[in-house]
Design a protein around this motif. Structure first.
Motif, short mmCIF file in Angstrom:
data_model
loop_
_atom_site.label_atom_id
_atom_site.label_comp_id
_atom_site.label_asym_id
_atom_site.label_seq_id
_atom_site.Cartn_x
_atom_site.Cartn_y
_atom_site.Cartn_z
N VAL A 299 44.34 25.58 -60.78
CA VAL A 299 44.46 24.17 -61.16
C VAL A 299 44.73 24.11 -62.65
O VAL A 299 43.97 24.67 -63.44
N THR B 223 42.73 15.53 -61.97
CA THR B 223 42.96 16.82 -61.34
C THR B 223 42.81 17.98 -62.32
O THR B 223 42.85 19.13 -61.91
N GLU B 224 42.65 17.71 -63.61
CA GLU B 224 42.56 18.80 -64.58
C GLU B 224 41.13 19.12 -64.97
O GLU B 224 40.89 19.85 -65.91
N LEU C 104 38.69 20.39 -62.85
CA LEU C 104 37.99 21.33 -61.98
C LEU C 104 37.44 22.48 -62.81
O LEU C 104 38.10 23.03 -63.66
N GLN D 227 41.49 18.03 -54.75
CA GLN D 227 42.27 18.50 -55.89
C GLN D 227 42.96 19.83 -55.57
O GLN D 227 44.12 20.05 -55.91
N ASP E 292 45.82 19.39 -53.04
CA ASP E 292 46.99 18.83 -53.71
C ASP E 292 47.73 19.91 -54.49
O ASP E 292 48.97 20.03 -54.41
#
Length: 297
Positions: free
Chosen positions: A115, A177-178, A180, A259, A262
């Motif tokens: 990620v 989403t950044e 994690l 996340q 995706d």
């Protein structure tokens, strides 16, 4: 069972990020889900796997019900409901392609998904995996683990409370989403990777290893019609993959799972294939997967 998969807590592996300690209640819950009589020792292994699956997304990993095949150093997943023939199809790859193909895992493997902007995990968790249980009557969770080895979309885990995971530094998932978090000392991969696990299915096919994940194939039976394979668009790929991925109960790992899914679908192509038990089907699927490589953005 797990001894061949033991990794030292030194070097590139780093320290363990979670301790899974199944209780008697956890083992009893597995017994209630089972469709037959199984010894406590075996049910305990399922409780351990469920505990791993509950916290894995917080560490960049997903549990998937699939046969993982290594072909010329790359990894591919064959997904389908139990009884469809994914093990048979993977075996045909090995028979047809010889030393170029081998089965990495025959039933339940883990995917590690990179990620962008991943941060290291905090040393102590701010919330545990069972802090956010779904309300009574909430939607069921797909991806159950059953004593008979099945984990189909039809076999849903009801929101009855999550696995206990004592001492698990679960970390924190924030919006976006950044955000994690990853374990300290363990670098996440540049591309998704698939890992074998001790849970290899009734055939016992697999070995301790990993490979870059280059494709996912959703299998169905062609019933004697000519085999056919085609790439799925994003919406269909999401729906298909959701049926074979374990979705945790608690809120934080659920968010992390979304996340990761995706990111996975932006990186790895998903193909749908109708196959027979023959070499022609192997070639149709192989060519479809090869045509997709390098085309995902």
């Amino acid at each position: 069972m797990c001894r061949p998969y033991h990794a030292p807590e030194t070097g590139s592996f780093g320290q363990a990020v979670a301790t899974i300690a199944p209780s008697e209640a956890d083992i009893e819950r597995e017994r209630l889900k089972a469709d037959g009589e199984y010894p406590d020792a075996y049910l305990e292994t399922l409780a351990v796997l469920r505990g791993m699956a509950e916290v894995a997304p917080l560490h960049g990993r997903l549990l998937v019900h699939a046969v993982a095949l290594e072909y010329r150093g790359d990894g591919y997943l064959f997904c389908a409901p139990s009884g469809t023939g994914k093990s048979t199809h993977a075996r045909l790859w090995c028979e047809h392609l010889g030393a170029d193909a081998r089965i990495l895992n025959g039933d339940k493997c883990f995917i590690e998904v990179p990620v962008p902007g991943a941060e290291r995990i905090r040393s102590e968790c701010s919330e545990r995996a069972d802090d956010a249980r779904p309300a009574e009557g909430d939607m069921p969770v797909e991806g159950s683990l059953r004593a008979d080895g099945r984990s189909d979309a039809q076999d849903l885990v009801r929101p009855e409370g999550s696995m206990s995971a004592e001492g698990c530094p679960c970390g924190e998932i924030r919006a976006g989403t950044e955000d994690l978090l990853y374990p300290e000392g363990i670098a996440h991969p540049e591309v998704p990777r698939v890992y074998g696990s001790p849970w290899m299915g009734k055939e016992g096919w697999g070995f301790p290893g990993d490979a870059p994940l280059k494709g996912i194939c959703m299998l169905s039976r062609a019933h004697g019609e000519p085999p056919h394979a085609e790439r799925l668009d994003a919406a269909c790929a999401l729906s298909a993959c959701a049926a074979c991925l374990y979705m945790p109960h608690a809120a934080a790992p659920r968010v992390a799972s979304l996340q990761l899914i995706d990111a996975l679908l932006h990186t790895v192509p998903v193909v749908s294939a109708r196959v027979n038990i023959d070499v022609e089907s192997v070639e149709v699927v192989r060519q479809a997967l090869a045509a997709c490589e390098g085309s995902v953005t």
